[in-house]
Motif scaffolding. Structure first.
Motif, PDB file in Angstrom:
ATOM      1  N   PRO A   1      37.091 -32.073 -22.571  1.00 28.42           N
ATOM      2  CA  PRO A   1      37.806 -33.334 -22.255  1.00 28.42           C
ATOM      3  C   PRO A   1      39.318 -33.183 -22.191  1.00 28.42           C
ATOM      4  CG  PRO A   1      36.059 -33.739 -23.843  1.00 28.42           C
ATOM      5  CD  PRO A   1      36.137 -32.252 -23.684  1.00 28.42           C
TER       6      PRO A   1
ATOM      7  N   ASP B   1      31.652 -33.755 -18.351  1.00 23.72           N
ATOM      8  CA  ASP B   1      32.688 -32.722 -18.332  1.00 23.72           C
ATOM      9  C   ASP B   1      32.567 -31.843 -17.094  1.00 23.72           C
ATOM     10  OD1 ASP B   1      33.631 -33.594 -20.786  1.00 23.72           O
ATOM     11  OD2 ASP B   1      32.296 -32.252 -21.925  1.00 23.72           O
TER      12      ASP B   1
ATOM     13  N   ARG C   1      40.089 -37.020 -14.380  1.00 24.26           N
ATOM     14  CA  ARG C   1      38.774 -37.637 -14.518  1.00 24.26           C
ATOM     15  C   ARG C   1      38.620 -38.869 -13.632  1.00 24.26           C
ATOM     16  NH1 ARG C   1      35.376 -36.305 -18.816  1.00 24.26           N
ATOM     17  NH2 ARG C   1      36.157 -34.599 -20.103  1.00 24.26           N
TER      18      ARG C   1
END
Length: 414
Positions: free
Chosen positions: A387, A350, A412
């Motif tokens: 997330p 994260d 991401r």
């Protein structure tokens, strides 16, 4: 021949007369000198304390003042406005109006601070020739006064009097005395010690961190733990806040609980004046049980805010020192604190690394993490984002309180 004798006698008479005058003058001077020497030998030098007396009279002076501060002369009852050249003599009265505040230096090196809407009277202000003994006596007639003393000798006296008490102030003491309009009084001792006695002889010994109240009949309460001043956290002094699309701003006021004492609730005030005069107050909120409050609908301008606490016993703390913040309208087309080349680099898990460029020395805050831009304006801040987080808010602020906000998308796969 007889004419010559007559002339000689006249000349002889003139010479002798002058000699008599000179002799008489010399004898007179000798008598005065002898008498002075005898007086000094017997009674000591009567002029040796003149310098000391002049010095003690000059001991009470204004160190600083602001707003409307007036002095009523004891000898003439003339009212003069405070200035740096005024000397305060025994019997003089100092009055502060709603916007007035004054700091005064006394002969023993102590200082007193007269808060707004207060009246004090200087009863005595003297030091001995050797500087080891002093006598300072100040009366708090109404309002609030703070006193701070230095190290004192055993023969020195520093007395603060109120309508219902007389208080001996020890050396290295900081204390405040409040005389309320309804006839009650308050004594707070932040450091050092104070010996108090009321009009019927009841005594109370107060030490650092203690508070007492005095009711309308003059009874001194039992000492209780002093409720310290809550400390403001946000907005910081001189912080600039930009208004929203509605033309007004909502400012989150936050403060820290007092380090000493247990508060029951808080009172917060926002005003356009640092003296919080009634006509300048914008917001007044009491009975707040949490340590934050949102001041809403504030238009562009300068504001001051302060906070105080109240304990369940009824004891109130002093007000915090006012902090200033500025509500400003944004400059169209120009960012207050520019930032460019913003990017978010995914490091795994994260964790992200937020990068960009701004002005050197700018403070950059992202997700609770803060960093300063380097000499070339570059910065990077490592953050942790859950997330499902799609973007983060970047706040830039400079030393003048200017602030800007930017958003950066998180990916991401980057």
């Amino acid at each position: 021949m007889p004419a010559k004798v007559s002339h000689f006698e006249i000349e002889w008479w003139v010479i002798q007369k002058r000699a008599v005058y000179v002799m008489a003058f010399v004898l007179a001077l000798g008598a005065i000198a002898g008498g002075s020497a005898l007086y000094v030998w017997k009674y000591d030098n009567p002029l040796k304390n003149v310098a000391t007396r002049s010095e003690s009279l000059a001991g009470a002076r204004f160190m600083s003042f602001e707003g409307d501060v007036r002095v009523i002369r004891a000898s003439t009852r003339q009212i003069v406005f405070a200035n740096n050249d005024i000397q305060l003599y025994p019997g003089d009265t100092v009055q502060t109006q709603a916007d007035g505040r004054a700091r005064i230096s006394m002969a023993d090196g102590s200082t007193v601070v007269v808060r707004p809407n207060s009246t004090i009277i200087i009863r005595d202000n003297a030091t001995a020739e050797d500087g080891k003994r002093s006598n300072v006596h100040v009366v708090v007639d109404s309002g609030q006064m703070l006193v701070r003393t230095q190290q004192q000798s055993e023969d020195s006296n520093n007395v603060i009097e109120t309508p219902k008490t007389q208080n001996q102030i020890h050396g290295q003491t900081a204390a405040s005395f409040g005389v309320n309009a309804e006839g009650t009084e308050e004594i707070r001792v932040n450091s050092g010690a104070v010996e108090s006695v009321n009009r019927i002889g009841e005594r109370a010994s107060l030490k650092a961190g203690e508070y007492v109240s005095v009711n309308q009949s003059g009874t001194i309460s039992k000492p209780q733990k002093l409720l310290d001043v809550p400390q403001p956290l946000q907005p910081r002094d001189l912080e600039k806040i930009v208004v929203g699309n509605s033309g007004s701003a909502t400012v989150a006021l936050r403060w820290q609980k007092p380090q000493s004492g247990t508060p029951s609730y808080y009172r917060v005030e926002v005003a356009t004046s640092p003296f919080f005069v009634p006509e300048g107050k914008v917001i007044e909120r009491d009975q707040l049980v949490v340590t934050q409050f949102n001041a809403s609908d504030l238009r562009a301008g300068s504001y001051f805010w302060r906070i105080r606490a109240t304990a369940s016993s009824g004891q109130t703390s002093d007000w915090s020192e006012p902090l200033k913040f500025i509500v400003a309208t944004p400059v169209k087309g120009v960012a207050a604190v520019p930032a460019s080349n913003l990017s978010a680099v995914y490091l795994g898990g994260d964790v992200y690394l937020i990068r960009g460029s701004t002005l050197p020395g700018t403070s950059v805050r992202v997700s609770g993490r803060e960093a300063l831009a380097a000499h070339d304006g570059s910065f990077q801040v490592q953050i942790i984002a859950p997330p499902n987080t799609r973007e983060v808010l970047i706040q830039t602020s400079d030393s003048q309180g200017n602030r800007s906000q930017y958003r950066v998308m998180l990916n991401r796969s980057s």
